[in-house]
Design an enzyme around this catalytic site. Sequence first.
Site, PDB file in Angstrom:
ATOM      1  N   ASP A 187     -49.162  17.370 -46.120  1.00 16.03           N
ATOM      2  CA  ASP A 187     -48.622  18.313 -45.144  1.00 16.03           C
ATOM      3  C   ASP A 187     -47.444  19.032 -45.789  1.00 16.03           C
ATOM      4  O   ASP A 187     -46.437  18.413 -46.132  1.00 16.03           O
ATOM      5  CB  ASP A 187     -48.175  17.596 -43.874  1.00 16.03           C
ATOM      6  CG  ASP A 187     -47.568  18.549 -42.864  1.00 16.03           C
ATOM      7  OD1 ASP A 187     -48.285  19.447 -42.379  1.00 16.03           O
ATOM      8  OD2 ASP A 187     -46.357  18.407 -42.571  1.00 16.03           O
ATOM      9  N   GLU A 272     -53.699  22.071 -46.177  1.00 12.23           N
ATOM     10  CA  GLU A 272     -53.951  22.991 -45.080  1.00 12.23           C
ATOM     11  C   GLU A 272     -53.840  24.425 -45.577  1.00 12.23           C
ATOM     12  O   GLU A 272     -53.008  24.740 -46.424  1.00 12.23           O
ATOM     13  CB  GLU A 272     -52.940  22.748 -43.954  1.00 12.23           C
ATOM     14  CG  GLU A 272     -53.402  23.234 -42.595  1.00 12.23           C
ATOM     15  CD  GLU A 272     -52.513  22.721 -41.477  1.00 12.23           C
ATOM     16  OE1 GLU A 272     -52.874  22.887 -40.308  1.00 12.23           O
ATOM     17  OE2 GLU A 272     -51.455  22.139 -41.781  1.00 12.23           O
ATOM     18  N   CYS A 324     -53.003  13.769 -31.606  1.00 12.28           N
ATOM     19  CA  CYS A 324     -52.629  12.358 -31.615  1.00 12.28           C
ATOM     20  C   CYS A 324     -53.659  11.558 -32.401  1.00 12.28           C
ATOM     21  O   CYS A 324     -54.861  11.664 -32.147  1.00 12.28           O
ATOM     22  CB  CYS A 324     -52.518  11.828 -30.182  1.00 12.28           C
ATOM     23  SG  CYS A 324     -52.166  10.047 -30.089  1.00 12.28           S
ATOM     24  N   CYS A 327     -55.310   8.538 -29.670  1.00 18.87           N
ATOM     25  CA  CYS A 327     -56.245   8.848 -28.580  1.00 18.87           C
ATOM     26  C   CYS A 327     -56.992  10.154 -28.779  1.00 18.87           C
ATOM     27  O   CYS A 327     -57.943  10.436 -28.042  1.00 18.87           O
ATOM     28  CB  CYS A 327     -55.491   8.894 -27.245  1.00 18.87           C
ATOM     29  SG  CYS A 327     -54.275  10.226 -27.125  1.00 18.87           S
ATOM     30  N   CYS A 343     -46.862  10.635 -27.469  1.00 20.32           N
ATOM     31  CA  CYS A 343     -48.085  11.048 -26.781  1.00 20.32           C
ATOM     32  C   CYS A 343     -48.160  10.379 -25.406  1.00 20.32           C
ATOM     33  O   CYS A 343     -47.464   9.394 -25.120  1.00 20.32           O
ATOM     34  CB  CYS A 343     -49.300  10.690 -27.632  1.00 20.32           C
ATOM     35  SG  CYS A 343     -50.895  11.133 -26.892  1.00 20.32           S
ATOM     36  N   CYS A 345     -50.439   8.566 -24.392  1.00 22.47           N
ATOM     37  CA  CYS A 345     -50.981   7.212 -24.518  1.00 22.47           C
ATOM     38  C   CYS A 345     -49.917   6.205 -24.945  1.00 22.47           C
ATOM     39  O   CYS A 345     -50.203   5.012 -25.054  1.00 22.47           O
ATOM     40  CB  CYS A 345     -52.148   7.200 -25.499  1.00 22.47           C
ATOM     41  SG  CYS A 345     -51.677   7.587 -27.203  1.00 22.47           S
ATOM     42  N   ASP A 352     -44.559  15.181 -39.281  1.00 22.58           N
ATOM     43  CA  ASP A 352     -45.133  15.506 -40.582  1.00 22.58           C
ATOM     44  C   ASP A 352     -46.118  14.440 -41.048  1.00 22.58           C
ATOM     45  O   ASP A 352     -47.178  14.767 -41.597  1.00 22.58           O
ATOM     46  CB  ASP A 352     -44.010  15.678 -41.612  1.00 22.58           C
ATOM     47  CG  ASP A 352     -43.088  16.834 -41.261  1.00 22.58           C
ATOM     48  OD1 ASP A 352     -43.560  17.778 -40.606  1.00 22.58           O
ATOM     49  OD2 ASP A 352     -41.899  16.791 -41.645  1.00 22.58           O
TER      50      ASP A 352
END
Length: 401
Positions: A187, A272, A324, A327, A343, A345, A352
């Site tokens: 990342d 990416e 996430c 989940c 999150c 959950c 990052d």
Amino acid sequence: MAVYRKVYRFRMEPTQAQGDALLRMAGARRFVWNWGLKRRKEAYAATGKGLTYCQQAAELTALKKQPETAWLKDVDAQLLQQALRDLDRAYQAFFSKRARFPRFKSKKRDEPRFRIPQRVRVEESKVYIPKVGWVRIRQSQPIDWRIKGATFKQDAEGQWYVTLTAEFEVPDVPLPPANPERVVGIDLGLSHFAVLSDGSPPIDPPRFYRKGLAKLRRAQRALSRKQKGSKNHEKARKQLARVHARIRNQRQDWLHKLTTALVRQYDGLCIEDLNLKGMARTKLSRSVQDAALGEFRRQLEYKALWHRKHLAVIDRYFPSSKLCRECGSINPTLSLSERVWTCGCGAVHDRDLNAARNIRAEGIRTIPVAVGHTETLNAWGEGVRPAHSRQSSLNQESHAL
């Protein structure tokens, strides 16, 4: 067999006579470019049609026989022909809407440079240049393949460099499967230059431009106080160029060491596809350009090719930071300032690190893995596809039934 190219760049150490000869050859290249561009414009104005490279090459032969331009005979013929080829390529780029219309080259603004496609060779830390002879170079590594072309250029400091292009063949066979445990997601960012999915310490950006900004400003102020055309102005200009060159060389050295280490350590790398042009238009443009994220990707691409390693590029719209890992839900309200988020959950994510792991999980789907490992599983043994995507697929199947 697949043919690849490798580029070597060495600093030259010409004598005074050799330096003058190099400048004459660069001047001849600029003269032929401007002459060829002028002839093309004249031909189009008279007939409505342009000239081809072959037509201009024939005119160049006649031009060298004229008394006022007979000095072109003292310059390597392939150098002059290459200038016409470059002009023809510039026209093709213009008509295909990849570049603007070719312009005349100014002696003041255009950096001295020329290209010779053949008959350039390197032996014992010396490079042979037709019509110039053997010139000493600072050869830092051997050249193991045949040289297919050479570009000679003088930088703003007045130093000459030679860039040699060599070709080599690699068996055209599929890349060996990767071990999923040696596949990493990367990342990229500005607060941390790179965060790896395997939990390694984040790689901080060196910020060479920021650190050298004070020296740059002093050198620029000193240059602005000098009278244009004076010797002191030329000294100040070279001093400013040296500061810029130092920053550039520091950045390139750091990037080369980092990318080489990553390619050697891992079998597969997942990154990416960032919109760097859009990022460069924001208020963070200085930090984006200082980080040189595009150069990092460029080096990763060709080094992965040379070392026969896998490189997966994830779509830029993939929600790597908002997804996430537990989940599979997406946090649509996540802002850029939130470095840690929770999150629904209950999972707590480092922004990052979570993005790097999601990039790895998405990229490993396109990388063939070694025997004994399932391609649809990542290193944590979880399904690669996000949970919400798997659930939507099950819902569609249930409706179809």
